[in-house]
Each structure stands twice: as structure tokens, then as C-alpha cells.
Design a protein around this motif. Structure first.
Motif, PDB file in Angstrom:
ATOM      1  N   SER A 409     -19.445  35.149 -80.618  1.00 59.38           N
ATOM      2  CA  SER A 409     -18.160  35.463 -80.447  1.00 59.38           C
ATOM      3  C   SER A 409     -17.390  35.075 -79.332  1.00 59.38           C
ATOM      4  CB  SER A 409     -17.691  36.948 -80.467  1.00 59.38           C
ATOM      5  OG  SER A 409     -16.620  37.513 -80.341  1.00 59.38           O
ATOM      6  N   VAL A 410     -16.344  34.517 -79.289  1.00 58.94           N
ATOM      7  CA  VAL A 410     -15.433  34.001 -78.123  1.00 58.94           C
ATOM      8  C   VAL A 410     -14.486  35.009 -78.032  1.00 58.94           C
ATOM      9  CG1 VAL A 410     -14.655  32.052 -76.812  1.00 58.94           C
ATOM     10  CG2 VAL A 410     -16.540  31.706 -78.533  1.00 58.94           C
ATOM     11  N   GLU A 411     -14.541  36.000 -77.387  1.00 60.15           N
ATOM     12  CA  GLU A 411     -13.512  37.029 -77.259  1.00 60.15           C
ATOM     13  C   GLU A 411     -13.083  37.254 -75.921  1.00 60.15           C
ATOM     14  OE1 GLU A 411     -12.552  41.040 -79.924  1.00 60.15           O
ATOM     15  OE2 GLU A 411     -14.427  41.257 -78.413  1.00 60.15           O
ATOM     16  N   CYS A 412     -11.605  36.916 -75.804  1.00 55.29           N
ATOM     17  CA  CYS A 412     -10.835  36.941 -74.482  1.00 55.29           C
ATOM     18  C   CYS A 412     -10.548  38.401 -74.199  1.00 55.29           C
ATOM     19  CB  CYS A 412      -9.939  35.813 -74.238  1.00 55.29           C
ATOM     20  SG  CYS A 412      -9.159  35.690 -72.733  1.00 55.29           S
ATOM     21  N   MET A 413     -10.935  38.897 -72.990  1.00 52.45           N
ATOM     22  CA  MET A 413     -10.566  40.053 -72.376  1.00 52.45           C
ATOM     23  C   MET A 413      -9.664  40.021 -71.242  1.00 52.45           C
ATOM     24  SD  MET A 413     -13.811  42.317 -72.656  1.00 52.45           S
ATOM     25  CE  MET A 413     -14.970  42.168 -74.175  1.00 52.45           C
ATOM     26  N   VAL A 414      -9.178  38.827 -70.910  1.00 50.25           N
ATOM     27  CA  VAL A 414      -8.110  38.508 -69.635  1.00 50.25           C
ATOM     28  C   VAL A 414      -7.195  37.976 -70.337  1.00 50.25           C
ATOM     29  CG1 VAL A 414      -8.276  37.379 -67.427  1.00 50.25           C
ATOM     30  CG2 VAL A 414     -10.284  38.327 -68.371  1.00 50.25           C
ATOM     31  N   ASN A 415      -5.938  38.285 -69.496  1.00 45.93           N
ATOM     32  CA  ASN A 415      -4.499  37.742 -70.121  1.00 45.93           C
ATOM     33  C   ASN A 415      -4.333  36.606 -68.852  1.00 45.93           C
ATOM     34  OD1 ASN A 415      -3.630  39.025 -67.469  1.00 45.93           O
ATOM     35  ND2 ASN A 415      -2.548  40.550 -68.674  1.00 45.93           N
ATOM     36  N   GLU A 416      -3.101  36.171 -69.264  1.00 47.63           N
ATOM     37  CA  GLU A 416      -2.417  34.932 -68.564  1.00 47.63           C
ATOM     38  C   GLU A 416      -2.319  35.305 -66.913  1.00 47.63           C
ATOM     39  OE1 GLU A 416       1.019  33.645 -70.431  1.00 47.63           O
ATOM     40  OE2 GLU A 416      -0.266  32.924 -72.266  1.00 47.63           O
ATOM     41  N   ASP A 417      -2.151  36.828 -66.727  1.00 40.81           N
ATOM     42  CA  ASP A 417      -1.950  37.026 -65.196  1.00 40.81           C
ATOM     43  C   ASP A 417      -3.196  37.358 -64.616  1.00 40.81           C
ATOM     44  OD1 ASP A 417       0.832  37.116 -65.462  1.00 40.81           O
ATOM     45  OD2 ASP A 417       0.592  38.954 -66.319  1.00 40.81           O
ATOM     46  N   GLY A 418      -4.556  37.140 -65.201  1.00 43.42           N
ATOM     47  CA  GLY A 418      -5.803  37.362 -64.641  1.00 43.42           C
ATOM     48  C   GLY A 418      -6.124  38.815 -64.840  1.00 43.42           C
ATOM     49  N   LYS A 419      -5.752  39.556 -65.697  1.00 41.64           N
ATOM     50  CA  LYS A 419      -5.793  40.962 -65.758  1.00 41.64           C
ATOM     51  C   LYS A 419      -6.443  41.417 -67.157  1.00 41.64           C
ATOM     52  CE  LYS A 419      -1.780  42.534 -63.077  1.00 41.64           C
ATOM     53  NZ  LYS A 419      -0.648  43.246 -62.739  1.00 41.64           N
ATOM     54  N   GLU A 427     -10.904  51.802 -69.317  1.00 48.70           N
ATOM     55  CA  GLU A 427     -11.305  51.920 -67.573  1.00 48.70           C
ATOM     56  C   GLU A 427     -10.946  50.552 -67.109  1.00 48.70           C
ATOM     57  OE1 GLU A 427     -15.127  54.237 -66.889  1.00 48.70           O
ATOM     58  OE2 GLU A 427     -15.454  53.396 -68.719  1.00 48.70           O
ATOM     59  N   LEU A 428     -10.977  49.532 -67.844  1.00 47.17           N
ATOM     60  CA  LEU A 428     -10.492  47.933 -67.091  1.00 47.17           C
ATOM     61  C   LEU A 428      -9.094  47.513 -67.255  1.00 47.17           C
ATOM     62  CD1 LEU A 428     -14.025  46.405 -67.773  1.00 47.17           C
ATOM     63  CD2 LEU A 428     -13.240  47.376 -65.704  1.00 47.17           C
ATOM     64  N   GLN A 429      -8.491  48.166 -68.494  1.00 44.82           N
ATOM     65  CA  GLN A 429      -7.213  47.505 -69.035  1.00 44.82           C
ATOM     66  C   GLN A 429      -6.479  47.471 -67.707  1.00 44.82           C
ATOM     67  OE1 GLN A 429      -5.412  49.639 -72.123  1.00 44.82           O
ATOM     68  NE2 GLN A 429      -3.721  48.177 -72.292  1.00 44.82           N
ATOM     69  N   ASN A 430      -5.510  46.390 -67.572  1.00 43.23           N
ATOM     70  CA  ASN A 430      -4.625  46.128 -66.494  1.00 43.23           C
ATOM     71  C   ASN A 430      -5.209  45.999 -64.991  1.00 43.23           C
ATOM     72  OD1 ASN A 430      -2.377  45.990 -68.321  1.00 43.23           O
ATOM     73  ND2 ASN A 430      -2.270  48.314 -68.236  1.00 43.23           N
ATOM     74  N   LEU A 431      -6.502  45.883 -64.891  1.00 45.05           N
ATOM     75  CA  LEU A 431      -7.010  45.570 -63.612  1.00 45.05           C
ATOM     76  C   LEU A 431      -7.259  43.915 -63.448  1.00 45.05           C
ATOM     77  CD1 LEU A 431      -9.652  48.352 -63.037  1.00 45.05           C
ATOM     78  CD2 LEU A 431      -7.297  48.510 -62.378  1.00 45.05           C
ATOM     79  N   SER A 432      -6.784  43.546 -62.052  1.00 42.37           N
ATOM     80  CA  SER A 432      -7.061  42.326 -62.043  1.00 42.37           C
ATOM     81  C   SER A 432      -8.565  41.896 -61.818  1.00 42.37           C
ATOM     82  CB  SER A 432      -6.257  41.872 -60.485  1.00 42.37           C
ATOM     83  OG  SER A 432      -6.671  40.620 -60.243  1.00 42.37           O
ATOM     84  N   VAL A 433      -8.873  41.002 -62.572  1.00 38.34           N
ATOM     85  CA  VAL A 433     -10.281  40.647 -62.466  1.00 38.34           C
ATOM     86  C   VAL A 433     -10.927  40.209 -61.364  1.00 38.34           C
ATOM     87  CG1 VAL A 433     -10.354  40.032 -65.026  1.00 38.34           C
ATOM     88  CG2 VAL A 433      -9.936  38.300 -63.498  1.00 38.34           C
ATOM     89  N   MET A 434     -10.232  39.478 -60.433  1.00 38.50           N
ATOM     90  CA  MET A 434     -10.901  39.088 -59.145  1.00 38.50           C
ATOM     91  C   MET A 434     -11.092  40.216 -57.976  1.00 38.50           C
ATOM     92  SD  MET A 434     -11.552  35.765 -59.994  1.00 38.50           S
ATOM     93  CE  MET A 434     -11.852  35.194 -58.258  1.00 38.50           C
ATOM     94  N   THR A 435     -10.115  41.081 -58.178  1.00 38.63           N
ATOM     95  CA  THR A 435     -10.238  42.361 -57.212  1.00 38.63           C
ATOM     96  C   THR A 435     -10.553  43.619 -57.636  1.00 38.63           C
ATOM     97  OG1 THR A 435      -7.800  42.432 -57.566  1.00 38.63           O
ATOM     98  CG2 THR A 435      -8.374  41.012 -55.820  1.00 38.63           C
ATOM     99  N   GLU A 436      -9.644  44.433 -58.019  1.00 36.99           N
ATOM    100  CA  GLU A 436     -10.100  45.894 -58.320  1.00 36.99           C
ATOM    101  C   GLU A 436     -10.860  45.757 -59.899  1.00 36.99           C
ATOM    102  OE1 GLU A 436      -6.985  44.627 -58.153  1.00 36.99           O
ATOM    103  OE2 GLU A 436      -5.703  45.491 -59.514  1.00 36.99           O
ATOM    104  N   GLY A 437     -10.692  44.630 -60.788  1.00 36.65           N
ATOM    105  CA  GLY A 437     -11.379  44.715 -61.841  1.00 36.65           C
ATOM    106  C   GLY A 437     -12.953  44.544 -61.525  1.00 36.65           C
ATOM    107  N   THR A 438     -13.252  43.744 -60.522  1.00 38.64           N
ATOM    108  CA  THR A 438     -14.681  43.439 -60.168  1.00 38.64           C
ATOM    109  C   THR A 438     -15.219  44.621 -59.597  1.00 38.64           C
ATOM    110  OG1 THR A 438     -14.229  41.018 -59.694  1.00 38.64           O
ATOM    111  CG2 THR A 438     -16.024  42.287 -58.430  1.00 38.64           C
ATOM    112  N   ASP A 439     -14.461  45.381 -58.852  1.00 39.30           N
ATOM    113  CA  ASP A 439     -14.761  46.518 -58.081  1.00 39.30           C
ATOM    114  C   ASP A 439     -15.134  47.698 -59.032  1.00 39.30           C
ATOM    115  OD1 ASP A 439     -14.209  45.671 -55.722  1.00 39.30           O
ATOM    116  OD2 ASP A 439     -12.225  46.508 -55.651  1.00 39.30           O
ATOM    117  N   LYS A 440     -14.508  47.636 -60.115  1.00 39.37           N
ATOM    118  CA  LYS A 440     -14.636  48.605 -61.178  1.00 39.37           C
ATOM    119  C   LYS A 440     -15.965  48.277 -62.331  1.00 39.37           C
ATOM    120  CE  LYS A 440     -13.726  52.337 -63.802  1.00 39.37           C
ATOM    121  NZ  LYS A 440     -13.887  53.634 -63.044  1.00 39.37           N
TER     122      LYS A 440
END
Length: 556
Positions: A409-419, A427-440
Motif C-alpha cells: 500500500s502507498v497511503e499518504c498521511m501527510v497533506n500539502e502543508d506538511g501536516k 493523536e497525530l492529526q494536524n501536527l507538522s511532521v518535521m516538528t511537533e509531529g516528530t515529537d509525538k
């Protein structure tokens, strides 16, 4: 200190001159003048009289042969610009290109100029580029050749759109308004750059330039698009691409710059082995409770994990930590490094080849009830990490190749804003993957006991060269050119090209082998559009030669 010493010497010589030449003389007057200047005294105070000094000066000034010229020694401001224009007019700079085109010549030298970008004022980079090319053109002209050189400008793309809109952004503006503002900005930049190139004396016909926003130029591009599409070289696909959250657009590799000082939170995570590989069933007793150890510099991609890859011909070991009862599976040659990193001894329990891992499954550490397979892959290396590669097909080019081979499966969990999207979980929705998303994600791994080690990793990482912000790899529905089918022809054509230095040929061949597709679509308003219509509800693309011809008639 030096002036005082000179003054003292001058005074001594002056006294000596007075004693030696009673009644005064040239030496006395000259030395007295020197002494008085060193003490800040004017020539008329206490030394030689001004009349005598002026007489001495005029007497010897004529003995020095200096050039006489009406050429100004210094010009600044508008006078300098006016003088440059005057020199060009008197020397016929503007007529040189047309003159050499009209004369008879046996050979023609054609320079295909890589155009400057119409997004700012002229600078020293423009000067270096244009003047060096002009020197070569003039050299070829002196060799008796006709020079064919048409200057032009690259007028489309994100940098112009960003500068044209400035602080306004794109909110509240229609695509037509964005294009109007971008074109006005590009035209202004072209006017300033062209004036500078002419002032520098670059030999060209400046009334016959090309601009990529011209209808004829765009029509030529669409013609090429039509020809390539008819040959099956252009396709739409859902593939991982370099994506800039700061620009909200896909990027080509040429639009990236790599920051060697990027700092990532690298982690070692354990995936519990749930289903033993069939070839290792006899070792079930020694493999009970084993976890597969993986390493990644992008912890935010763990939720998108679909597999763990191994190298079939490499040696792997199950090791036991001396400070706990934890059993970890990793490449044999990486055990010494891991022992040093963990600060504990690792006792080898079992050793086997990678091919014996085939058919095994692990439990996903952050997604309940999900198991991921162990798969062979050639891109696994032993230079870093554990010799076992966490594979997220949505966020890696090699990972996507593995997914294509094994139908993952190639399922994308990241939107155009990098969240993170809702697919990543609440738990992860709307978190920026490069910052608070990584922390979580790291926090979630700690909670379930899957985090073995975390470290700071300084490495080279791709950035958007325009916004200077890091990019991510995410799948997106884009238009691509199938460069794999063009590879053989490109290599054959490359053999006929003279390359300086010759060592650069190897890197070009490697690039042709490595790049199997090229993303040509961008999520921008200012550019040449892909001539495609989409179904309003399903989003299905409609493209054919008839629609391409309509677009050609529109832009031409």
C-alpha cells in the motif's frame, strides 16, 4: 612617529644647507618647505615665500612628462551611465552583431544561451555569465565565423510568483490575477536586466529576444508535449515526489539544495517479530521475543511503515543485551557499533543469512493490529544503521520501488502543508511532521517500549532552494515523463557529445540510470499549463490530440 623623524632630518639638512650656502638657495627653500609642512605650517609662514615656492614648482613641473588627455579621470552617477552609452554609440556596439551576420563566412558558431531568470535586478552573477559568453562569441567572430546568438529569459515559475505577490500571498486572488501580476513583474525585471546587458556591450540583436511567456514559445512547448504524449512517454501517476510544504508544490531535483548541517532526531526502533520466517522455524526457541531493530532519521515516517527490508546475501545476528533481557535482530557487522552506541555488551545468540528472513512478519509499533512483512531489497546498505531498513513507500523513492514490486500500500498521511492527516490517527492529526509531529511519534514509541535509542544526527538534507526550508517526500498525483524508456537513446546521443571535463560524463550516465521518471507538473498558476481536462466529480483526466490542438490554437 615617521613624520616626526622625517621632520627632524629635514630640519638638520636645512641647517646644514644654510651654513653651506649663505644667502639661501633651492636646497634651502625645498627643505624649509618640507619641514614647515611636517609641522603643519603653511608655505608662507616661517619658511620659503609662496611666490618662490610656486616658481620652483612651475620650474620643475614642465620637466616631468605627463600625458595630456580630455578623458575624465573619474565619473560617477548619471554621468558615468551617459558616458557608457556615448561610447557604445560612437563605437557601433549595437551594429556589431548584425554586421557579422551579414558578412560571408564558411562556418557558423551557434551558442544556445541558458537564459537568466526574470525575477530581479542584474547582479555580478549575470555579469560573469554574459561577459564570459560574449568573450567566446567575439573570439569565434574573429576566427571568421558567423555567430548565431539569441538572448532570452526564463519567465515562469515559483520565484517570480512569490516575488510578484510579495506579502499579499495567493489568498483572495484568482489564477488570472496571479498571472497578470507575475507577468508585470517579469517584464519589469527583463527591462532592467536587458538595459544592463546592453550597457556591458554584450553582442546580440536585443530587438529579437525570446521570452518563455510568449504565445509562440508556449505553443512550441505544447507541440513537444503532444509528440511525447502520442509516443506514450507522458503519464499521470501517484508517486513519491519531493514536496515543499513552504511552497505547497512538487519540486524537481534541480530545485533542491542540500543543507549539510541539517540536524535530525534519529531513532532506533524495535519491531517485535510476530511470525517466524519458515526457514527459521527450527530456531523458534532461541527467537522467542526477538525484535527487528531499524534506524531512521525521519521518525515521522514510522506510522506509514509497510515493510522492513533486508539484504539477502548479508549476515544477520540475534543479540542479547547485557543490561536487559531484550533480544534484537540486526546485521552482524553492525553489532559492534550498536554495542558502543547503547553502552552495553551484545551477546550473539544466533547467526544466519538474510535470505532466511523471507516470509517473516513484524508487529507495527504504533498502529494496532498491523503486521508488516520482511522483504529483500538491493538498496539496503551496511554503512549506517542496523542493516535492516524501515520502509515507508509513501515517503521514499527506493521504498516506493519495493512497494511496486511487492504490491504494498502507498497511503499518504501527510497533506500539502506538511501536516499529518486524519489517516495518521487522532493523536497525530494536524501536527507538522518535521516538528511537533516528530515529537509525538517518538513519544508514542517510548510509551509502547519500541524506542531503543535516540540520537542527534547531522547530515545532508534537501531544502527548497527558494524558501530555504526543508522538504519532505510524499506521494502526489502528478504528470511524469517516462525517462526509463528514453535512457538508451539518451546514452547513445551522449556518446556523440564532447564534454569538458570528460570526467563529467560518468555522472551524467549515472543520473540516466538512476532516474526512471521525471515530474513535470507543478501546483502553480504562473507557468505553462498541462493541457488536460479533469472530470468534475471523479477527477479523471481527459487528454487527447484534439484537446492538445485546441490548446495550441489558443496560445499561438
Amino acid at each position: 612617529m615617521l613624520l616626526c623623524r622625517v621632520s627632524a632630518v629635514s630640519q638638520t639638512l636645512a641647517r646644514w644647507g644654510q651654513r653651506s650656502h649663505r644667502g639661501g638657495g633651492l636646497l634651502h627653500r625645498a627643505l624649509s618647505f618640507s619641514s614647515s609642512r611636517c609641522h603643519g605650517v603653511s608655505p608662507g609662514e616661517g619658511g620659503a615665500q609662496p611666490a618662490e615656492t610656486d616658481s620652483a614648482r612651475s620650474r620643475y613641473r614642465d620637466t616631468v612628462l605627463l600625458p595630456r588627455t580630455d578623458f575624465p579621470l573619474k565619473l560617477t552617477g548619471q554621468r558615468l551611465l551617459d558616458r557608457e552609452v556615448e561610447i557604445q554609440r560612437e563605437c557601433g556596439f549595437a551594429d556589431l552583431y548584425s554586421w557579422q551576420r551579414e558578412r560571408k563566412a564558411k562556418k557558423e558558431f551557434c551558442l544556445h544561451d541558458g537564459p537568466p531568470y526574470a525575477n530581479g535586478d542584474p547582479h555580478v552573477g549575470h555579469a560573469l555569465n554574459k561577459i564570459l559568453k560574449d568573450i567566446h562569441n567575439r573570439f569565434e567572430m574573429l576566427r571568421g565565423r558567423q555567430v548565431h546568438y539569441i538572448p532570452g529569459w526564463d519567465c515562469h515559475g515559483l520565484p517570480i510568483e512569490l516575488k510578484a505577490l510579495g506579502d499579499l500571498g495567493i489568498s483572495g486572488l484568482s489564477p488570472l490575477q496571479i498571472r497578470q501580476k507575475a507577468r508585470m513583474f517579469a517584464e519589469g525585471a527583463i527591462a532592467r536586466q536587458k538595459a544592463a546587458f546592453q550597457r556591458w556591450g554584450v553582442m546580440a540583436d536585443w530587438d529579437q529576444c525570446y521570452y518563455t511567456y510568449d504565445g509562440a514559445y508556449e505553443a512550441a512547448q505544447l507541440n513537444v508535449f503532444q509528440e511525447m504524449h502520442s509516443k506514450g512517454l507522458i503519464f499521470q501517476g501517484y508517486k513519491p515526489v519531493f514536496w515543499s510544504p513552504s511552497s505547497r508544490t512538487a519540486l524537481a531535483e534541480a530545485e533542491l539544495e542540500y543543507n549539510p548541517g541539517h540536524v535530525s532526531r534519529a531513532i532506533y526502533a524495535a519491531f517485535p517479530l510476530m511470525t517466524l520466517p519458515p526457514k527459521m522455524a527450527s530456531e523458534s526457541a532461541s527467537l522467542e521475543g526477538v525484535s527487528i531493530l531499524v534506524w531512521t532519521t525521519q521518525p515521522w515516517t514510522i506510522p506509514a511503515n509497510e515493510a522492513i527490508c533486508y539484504m539477502p546475501n548479508s549476515q544477520y545476528s540475534v543479540v542479547k543485551r547485557a543490561d536487559s533481557s531484550q533480544l534484537l535482530l540486526m546485521a552482524t557487522e553492525r553489532t559492534a557499533n550498536m554495542a558502543a552506541l547503547l553502552g552495553t555488551e551484545l551477546q550473539t545468540v544466533h547467526t544466519f543469512t538474510g535470505s532466511q528472513l523471507e516470509g517473516g512478519f513484524c508487529r507495527h509499533p504504533t498502529v494496532p493490529d498491523k503486521e508488516v512483512p520482511l522483504l529483500p531489497a538491493n538498496h539496503v546498505t551496511m554503512a549506517k544503521g542496523t542493516g535492516l531498513v524501515h520502509t515507508a513507500p509513501a515517503h521514499g523513492m527506493e521504498d516506493y520501488s519495493v512497494a511496486s514490486q511487492f504490491n504494498l500500500s502507498v497511503e499518504c498521511m501527510v497533506n500539502e502543508d506538511g501536516k499529518f492527516t486524519e489517516l495518521a490517527g487522532p493523536e497525530l492529526q494536524n501536527l507538522s511532521v518535521m516538528t511537533e509531529g516528530t515529537d509525538k511519534v517518538i513519544s508514542m514509541l517510548k510509551e509502547c517500549g519500541a524506542l531503543v535509542k535516540e540520537e542527534q544526527c547531522v547530515h545532508s538534507y534537501p531544502y527548497d532552494w527558494r524558501t530555504k526550508q526543508p522538504v519532505v517526500i510524499r506521494p502526489s498525483k502528478q504528470w511524469f515523463i517516462n525517462t526509463a524508456s528514453l535512457k538508451d537513446k539518451a546514452k547513445e546521443a551522449l556518446q556523440k557529445v564532447r564534454i569538458l571535463p570528460e570526467s563529467a560524463r560518468g555522472s551524467l550516465l549515472v543520473m540516466l540510470d538512476r532516474r526512471t521518471y521525471w515530474c513535470i507538473s507543478r501546483q502553480r498558476s504562473w507557468g505553462v499549463p498541462i493541457p488536460v481536462f479533469y472530470h468534475r466529480e471523479t477527477g479523471e483526466a481527459l487528454i487527447n490530440n484534439y484537446l492538445l490542438l485546441i490548446n495550441l490554437q489558443y496560445v499561438a
